[in-house]
Motif scaffolding. Structure first.
Motif, PDB file in Angstrom:
ATOM      1  N   ALA A  19      98.311  72.202 -45.898  1.00  0.00           N
ATOM      2  CA  ALA A  19      98.242  70.898 -45.225  1.00  0.00           C
ATOM      3  C   ALA A  19      98.991  69.806 -45.969  1.00  0.00           C
ATOM      4  O   ALA A  19      99.359  68.791 -45.377  1.00  0.00           O
ATOM      5  CB  ALA A  19      96.782  70.483 -45.047  1.00  0.00           C
ATOM      6  N   SER A  20      99.251  70.001 -47.262  1.00  0.00           N
ATOM      7  CA  SER A  20      99.866  68.926 -48.035  1.00  0.00           C
ATOM      8  C   SER A  20     101.253  69.285 -48.578  1.00  0.00           C
ATOM      9  O   SER A  20     101.799  68.546 -49.394  1.00  0.00           O
ATOM     10  CB  SER A  20      98.942  68.528 -49.192  1.00  0.00           C
ATOM     11  OG  SER A  20      98.717  69.631 -50.039  1.00  0.00           O
ATOM     12  N   THR A  25     110.629  73.038 -47.915  1.00  0.00           N
ATOM     13  CA  THR A  25     111.056  72.701 -49.281  1.00  0.00           C
ATOM     14  C   THR A  25     110.014  73.025 -50.348  1.00  0.00           C
ATOM     15  O   THR A  25     110.349  73.119 -51.522  1.00  0.00           O
ATOM     16  CB  THR A  25     111.381  71.201 -49.392  1.00  0.00           C
ATOM     17  OG1 THR A  25     110.185  70.454 -49.134  1.00  0.00           O
ATOM     18  CG2 THR A  25     112.479  70.800 -48.424  1.00  0.00           C
ATOM     19  N   GLY A  26     108.761  73.139 -49.942  1.00  0.00           N
ATOM     20  CA  GLY A  26     107.700  73.353 -50.923  1.00  0.00           C
ATOM     21  C   GLY A  26     107.264  72.073 -51.623  1.00  0.00           C
ATOM     22  O   GLY A  26     106.416  72.097 -52.503  1.00  0.00           O
ATOM     23  N   ARG A  31     100.834  63.488 -46.756  1.00  0.00           N
ATOM     24  CA  ARG A  31      99.410  63.662 -47.069  1.00  0.00           C
ATOM     25  C   ARG A  31      99.211  63.772 -48.583  1.00  0.00           C
ATOM     26  O   ARG A  31      98.294  63.175 -49.148  1.00  0.00           O
ATOM     27  CB  ARG A  31      98.886  64.906 -46.361  1.00  0.00           C
ATOM     28  CG  ARG A  31      97.443  65.186 -46.601  1.00  0.00           C
ATOM     29  CD  ARG A  31      97.047  66.491 -45.915  1.00  0.00           C
ATOM     30  NE  ARG A  31      95.725  66.867 -46.287  1.00  0.00           N
ATOM     31  CZ  ARG A  31      94.718  66.985 -45.447  1.00  0.00           C
ATOM     32  NH1 ARG A  31      94.904  66.764 -44.159  1.00  0.00           N
ATOM     33  NH2 ARG A  31      93.538  67.337 -45.875  1.00  0.00           N
ATOM     34  N   ALA A  32     100.061  64.526 -49.245  1.00  0.00           N
ATOM     35  CA  ALA A  32      99.971  64.669 -50.697  1.00  0.00           C
ATOM     36  C   ALA A  32     100.243  63.336 -51.383  1.00  0.00           C
ATOM     37  O   ALA A  32      99.553  62.964 -52.335  1.00  0.00           O
ATOM     38  CB  ALA A  32     100.947  65.729 -51.191  1.00  0.00           C
ATOM     39  N   SER A  72     116.384  72.461 -49.013  1.00  0.00           N
ATOM     40  CA  SER A  72     115.476  72.895 -50.066  1.00  0.00           C
ATOM     41  C   SER A  72     116.073  72.594 -51.448  1.00  0.00           C
ATOM     42  O   SER A  72     115.366  72.099 -52.336  1.00  0.00           O
ATOM     43  CB  SER A  72     115.196  74.383 -49.924  1.00  0.00           C
ATOM     44  OG  SER A  72     114.238  74.792 -50.857  1.00  0.00           O
ATOM     45  N   CYS A  73     117.360  72.860 -51.625  1.00  0.00           N
ATOM     46  CA  CYS A  73     118.019  72.569 -52.911  1.00  0.00           C
ATOM     47  C   CYS A  73     118.034  71.082 -53.211  1.00  0.00           C
ATOM     48  O   CYS A  73     117.788  70.667 -54.357  1.00  0.00           O
ATOM     49  CB  CYS A  73     119.457  73.108 -52.903  1.00  0.00           C
ATOM     50  SG  CYS A  73     119.561  74.900 -52.996  1.00  0.00           S
ATOM     51  N   ILE A  74     118.299  70.272 -52.205  1.00  0.00           N
ATOM     52  CA  ILE A  74     118.289  68.817 -52.390  1.00  0.00           C
ATOM     53  C   ILE A  74     116.895  68.360 -52.813  1.00  0.00           C
ATOM     54  O   ILE A  74     116.738  67.576 -53.753  1.00  0.00           O
ATOM     55  CB  ILE A  74     118.737  68.083 -51.104  1.00  0.00           C
ATOM     56  CG1 ILE A  74     120.227  68.323 -50.842  1.00  0.00           C
ATOM     57  CG2 ILE A  74     118.430  66.587 -51.183  1.00  0.00           C
ATOM     58  CD1 ILE A  74     120.699  67.862 -49.477  1.00  0.00           C
ATOM     59  N   GLY A  75     115.875  68.863 -52.133  1.00  0.00           N
ATOM     60  CA  GLY A  75     114.505  68.493 -52.472  1.00  0.00           C
ATOM     61  C   GLY A  75     114.129  68.886 -53.882  1.00  0.00           C
ATOM     62  O   GLY A  75     113.514  68.110 -54.617  1.00  0.00           O
TER      63      GLY A  75
END
Length: 78
Positions: A19-20, A25-26, A31-32, A72-75
């Motif tokens: 949920a968070s 991207t992980g 919410r987090a 994902s890499c940018i994140g």
């Protein structure tokens, strides 16, 4: 009894993570961020919003799988 409670606690922890966390991207989602920010003065927090210019062109050219890997890499880099 103890093992059932442990199993339930692990399941709840897994649901909270789902949920968070952004599935692609992980990274933590809004919410987090809100949970972390609780109790922290408003002027002591920062949120970064990034707009990747013309990303649709990248997706259209290289495909959504490649686009997802790039996001994902940018994140992770940020």
């Amino acid at each position: 009894m103890y093992s059932e409670r442990l199993r339930r606690d692990k399941a709840e922890e897994g649901l909270e993570t789902l949920a968070s966390t952004d599935a692609l991207t992980g990274l933590g989602n809004m919410r987090a961020f809100s949970r972390v920010r609780q109790g922290v003065p408003r002027d002591a927090t920062t949120m970064l919003i990034v707009d990747v210019d013309d990303f649709k062109v990248f997706n259209d050219t290289y495909g959504h799988d490649a686009g997802n890997r790039i996001l994902s890499c940018i994140g992770q880099a940020l």
